[in-house]
Motif scaffolding. Structure first.
Motif, short mmCIF file in Angstrom:
data_model
loop_
_atom_site.label_atom_id
_atom_site.label_comp_id
_atom_site.label_asym_id
_atom_site.label_seq_id
_atom_site.Cartn_x
_atom_site.Cartn_y
_atom_site.Cartn_z
N SER A 108 99.82 -70.46 77.43
CA SER A 108 100.97 -69.59 78.40
C SER A 108 101.81 -68.41 77.48
CB SER A 108 102.13 -70.40 78.96
OG SER A 108 102.69 -70.75 77.83
N SER A 109 101.72 -68.83 76.04
CA SER A 109 102.19 -67.69 75.26
C SER A 109 101.16 -66.42 74.98
CB SER A 109 103.18 -68.08 74.09
OG SER A 109 104.27 -69.57 74.30
N ILE A 110 99.86 -66.76 75.39
CA ILE A 110 99.12 -65.95 74.42
C ILE A 110 98.77 -65.33 76.06
CG2 ILE A 110 96.53 -65.52 74.30
CD1 ILE A 110 96.58 -68.17 72.31
N PHE A 111 98.69 -65.87 77.16
CA PHE A 111 97.70 -65.26 78.34
C PHE A 111 99.01 -64.86 79.57
CE2 PHE A 111 94.26 -67.65 77.10
CZ PHE A 111 93.34 -66.55 76.30
N ARG A 112 100.16 -65.05 78.90
CA ARG A 112 101.53 -64.70 79.85
C ARG A 112 101.58 -62.80 80.38
NH1 ARG A 112 107.38 -66.91 78.87
NH2 ARG A 112 105.68 -68.95 78.32
N SER A 113 101.87 -62.77 81.80
CA SER A 113 101.42 -61.31 81.16
C SER A 113 103.13 -60.03 80.57
CB SER A 113 102.48 -60.91 83.59
OG SER A 113 103.38 -61.58 83.35
N GLY A 131 95.00 -67.63 59.38
CA GLY A 131 96.00 -66.86 58.33
C GLY A 131 96.10 -65.44 58.77
N CYS A 132 94.78 -65.33 57.86
CA CYS A 132 94.86 -63.17 57.55
C CYS A 132 94.80 -62.66 58.71
CB CYS A 132 93.72 -63.23 56.76
SG CYS A 132 93.46 -64.00 54.59
N THR A 133 94.78 -62.73 59.31
CA THR A 133 94.77 -62.47 60.80
C THR A 133 96.02 -62.51 61.33
OG1 THR A 133 92.25 -62.43 61.68
CG2 THR A 133 93.16 -61.81 63.03
N PHE A 134 96.27 -63.59 61.29
CA PHE A 134 98.35 -63.14 61.86
C PHE A 134 99.20 -62.32 60.72
CE2 PHE A 134 97.68 -67.11 64.62
CZ PHE A 134 98.63 -67.01 65.65
N ILE A 135 98.79 -62.67 59.43
CA ILE A 135 99.45 -61.56 58.70
C ILE A 135 98.61 -59.98 58.25
CG2 ILE A 135 99.87 -61.11 56.08
CD1 ILE A 135 99.35 -63.67 55.11
N ILE A 136 97.74 -59.41 58.84
CA ILE A 136 97.55 -58.15 58.77
C ILE A 136 97.84 -57.27 59.97
CG2 ILE A 136 94.82 -56.84 58.95
CD1 ILE A 136 94.07 -58.77 57.40
N THR A 137 97.54 -58.23 61.02
CA THR A 137 98.39 -57.72 62.66
C THR A 137 99.68 -57.61 62.72
OG1 THR A 137 97.60 -59.96 63.20
CG2 THR A 137 96.24 -58.63 64.01
N THR A 143 96.64 -55.52 69.36
CA THR A 143 97.35 -56.51 69.49
C THR A 143 96.28 -58.17 70.42
OG1 THR A 143 96.71 -55.70 71.55
CG2 THR A 143 99.21 -55.45 70.99
N LEU A 144 95.20 -56.78 70.16
CA LEU A 144 93.82 -57.91 70.93
C LEU A 144 93.10 -59.11 69.71
CD1 LEU A 144 91.38 -58.26 73.77
CD2 LEU A 144 90.15 -55.92 72.22
N SER A 145 93.12 -58.37 68.64
CA SER A 145 93.44 -59.11 67.36
C SER A 145 94.23 -60.95 67.16
CB SER A 145 93.26 -57.95 65.65
OG SER A 145 91.88 -57.27 66.21
N PHE A 146 95.39 -60.06 67.45
CA PHE A 146 96.35 -60.63 67.00
C PHE A 146 96.05 -62.02 68.22
CE2 PHE A 146 100.84 -62.59 68.02
CZ PHE A 146 101.00 -62.79 66.95
N ALA A 147 95.90 -61.74 69.47
CA ALA A 147 96.28 -62.76 70.39
C ALA A 147 94.07 -63.52 70.50
CB ALA A 147 95.20 -62.12 71.88
N THR A 148 92.95 -62.76 69.97
CA THR A 148 92.14 -63.45 69.09
C THR A 148 92.35 -64.23 68.12
OG1 THR A 148 90.74 -61.32 70.02
CG2 THR A 148 90.02 -63.26 68.61
N ALA A 149 93.30 -64.13 67.42
CA ALA A 149 94.24 -64.87 66.28
C ALA A 149 94.14 -66.21 66.90
CB ALA A 149 94.53 -64.26 65.35
N GLN A 150 95.08 -65.89 68.05
CA GLN A 150 95.81 -67.90 68.83
C GLN A 150 95.21 -67.92 69.28
OE1 GLN A 150 100.00 -66.53 70.41
NE2 GLN A 150 99.11 -64.20 70.30
N ILE A 151 94.20 -68.24 70.41
CA ILE A 151 92.98 -68.74 70.66
C ILE A 151 92.15 -69.11 69.96
CG2 ILE A 151 90.80 -68.45 71.91
CD1 ILE A 151 92.30 -66.05 73.34
N PHE A 152 91.64 -68.20 68.72
CA PHE A 152 91.20 -68.94 67.27
C PHE A 152 91.48 -70.62 66.66
CE2 PHE A 152 86.96 -66.83 65.67
CZ PHE A 152 86.93 -66.18 66.85
N LEU A 153 92.93 -70.19 66.43
CA LEU A 153 93.86 -71.11 66.33
C LEU A 153 94.03 -72.55 66.93
CD1 LEU A 153 96.40 -72.71 64.15
CD2 LEU A 153 97.78 -70.96 65.81
N ILE A 154 93.60 -72.03 68.24
CA ILE A 154 94.06 -73.97 69.11
C ILE A 154 93.04 -73.88 70.04
CG2 ILE A 154 95.30 -73.92 71.69
CD1 ILE A 154 96.80 -73.21 70.00
N THR A 155 91.62 -73.17 69.93
CA THR A 155 90.57 -73.91 69.86
C THR A 155 90.27 -74.86 68.55
OG1 THR A 155 89.46 -72.08 69.41
CG2 THR A 155 89.34 -71.60 71.11
#
Length: 429
Positions: A318-323, A354-360, A386-398
């Protein structure tokens, strides 16, 4: 560092940032403030309410009437305590998460003991011991107190601080078997931001497991208390607004229809900026179904025996996909991840994520400055970050979910793998 010292240092850090000369810059950052949680918009809503103007008539205020009245009286009576109040509420959230994680860890240990007979002999060294479980709770506290996302969220005095507190209290109530506390506070969080409604599913499962009664009766009671609480809050808000339910369009309606396309760290704003108007309703529905309903049933069916993991994943999704997401939402669910420290050895994407979180996190403000102030970039640059940041979060959860499944399989079948008499490796795709 002792637990009390952690609270003191984290509290002083937050209070110092709130009183810093650069506070306005922090409070107005698009990564921190959104049209829903912005302190600036909250002040405007209180000002309109104070002058007998309905703050929901325009398009500037979108908080719930209960939040409006709460801050109205604080600003009228004791405005000087606001920095201390936000600091205290954020520290209280950290403390509740600490208590919740200890209770969750106890539940994990009990679940492990029940399944001990199914564990393969060669996998028994993988079982969690008391030292590991205690260590996880302390990591939860440290991550929330010193995570830059959580710190900046509090320093910006966003109302996400309140939302995090409500969700943390609901999780603590569920882990303690207190149905009324859990349901009332998740109803308050839902009334404020809508998306926490997803958590009623794992909360019902946790309460049924903790209270050890009739499972179906427990589910029904939990749902009934939640619905009654939420209904009462909707009625109370209408009473505050002189019996009018028009506020619903500027709160729930604003969240669902996404009319304000100011850039944020989410995925909605860029897509609907580029979207043809006659396709808008179709894609708004598709995006909101993805955020509110798509993952609940399949994840519940697969992880119903571990509702704690289910709650963590639903909060993250919900944090990733909320409006209108912000870094405060991200910081909250990141603080829950240390409870699953025993899964980290099974995760394959830790370094990349981790690297994506830091870089984005570093690139976001940089690209924003280039786009808005220097004029040497455009919206595509910021959306790419922002798309890279969301992708990193999706990678983290999966990756976390796959790690849970791999550990579950290894516990049951052992760690050695052979195919046709040769060593083999288990890979989930």
């Amino acid at each position: 560092m002792g637990v009390i010292l952690k609270y003191v240092v984290a509290g002083l850090l937050r209070y110092w940032l709130i009183n810093l000369d650069y506070w306005q810059t922090i409070a107005n950052r698009v990564e921190i403030a959104t049209p829903l949680n912005s302190w600036k918009r909250l002040i405007e809503g209180v000002y309109l309410y104070d002058h007998n103007i309905n703050p929901y008539e325009g398009d500037s205020f979108h908080e719930s009437p209960i939040m409006l009245v709460f801050f109205y009286y604080i600003m009228k009576k004791v405005p000087f305590i606001l920095p201390v109040l936000f600091t205290f509420l954020d520290l209280l959230t950290a403390h509740l998460l600490y208590k919740t994680s200890k209770a969750f860890i106890r539940i994990l240990k009990e679940s492990q003991e029940k399944q001990l007979a199914e564990v393969a002999d060669e996998s028994k060294p993988m079982l969690l011991d008391d030292a590991q479980l205690k260590e996880s709770a302390e990591y939860v506290l440290s991550v929330y107190l010193f995570n830059p996302y959580s710190v900046l969220n509090c320093a910006g005095m966003t109302t996400t601080v309140i939302q995090n507190l409500l969700v943390a209290t609901a999780l603590w109530g569920a882990s303690s078997g207190q149905r009324i506390v859990a349901c009332v506070f998740i109803a308050l969080a839902t009334h404020q931001a809508l998306y926490p409604v997803l958590l009623i599913v794992p909360i019902a499962l946790i309460l049924a497991e903790v209270n050890k009664g009739c499972t179906k009766c427990s589910y029904i009671r939990t749902l009934l208390v939640f619905v009654l609480s939420w209904g009462f809050l909707i009625y109370l808000s209408a009473y505050i607004m002189d019996g009018s339910y028009k506020y619903v369009y500027n709160t729930y309606g604003f969240i669902l229809t996404v009319p304000d396309l100011k850039p944020n760290i989410g995925l909605f704003w860029y897509f609907f900026t580029e979207m043809f108007e006659h396709f808008r309703v179709l894609f708004v529905c598709a995006f909101q179904i993805n955020a509110l309903a798509l993952y609940v049933i399949p994840l519940t069916l697969r992880f119903k025996k571990d509702p704690i993991l289910l709650a963590t994943v639903l909060i993250a999704l919900s944090s990733i996909f909320r409006s209108y997401p912000c870094v405060g939402d991200v910081g909250f669910y990141l603080a829950l991840l240390p409870m699953w420290k025993h899964l980290f050895t099974f995760m394959q994407q830790k370094f990349i994520v981790g690297c994506t979180f830091i870089i984005t996190s570093a690139l976001g403000p940089t690209v924003w400055h280039l786009w808005i102030y220097s004029g040497s970039a455009n919206a595509n640059f910021f959306f790419g970050v922002t798309l890279s940041f969301a992708t990193a979060q999706i990678f983290l959860i999966t990756d976390l979910l796959f790690a849970y499944i791999k550990r579950e399989f290894t516990l049951k079948h052992g760690s050695s793998r052979q195919v046709d008499g040769k060593p083999a490796k288990l890979v989930l795709r």
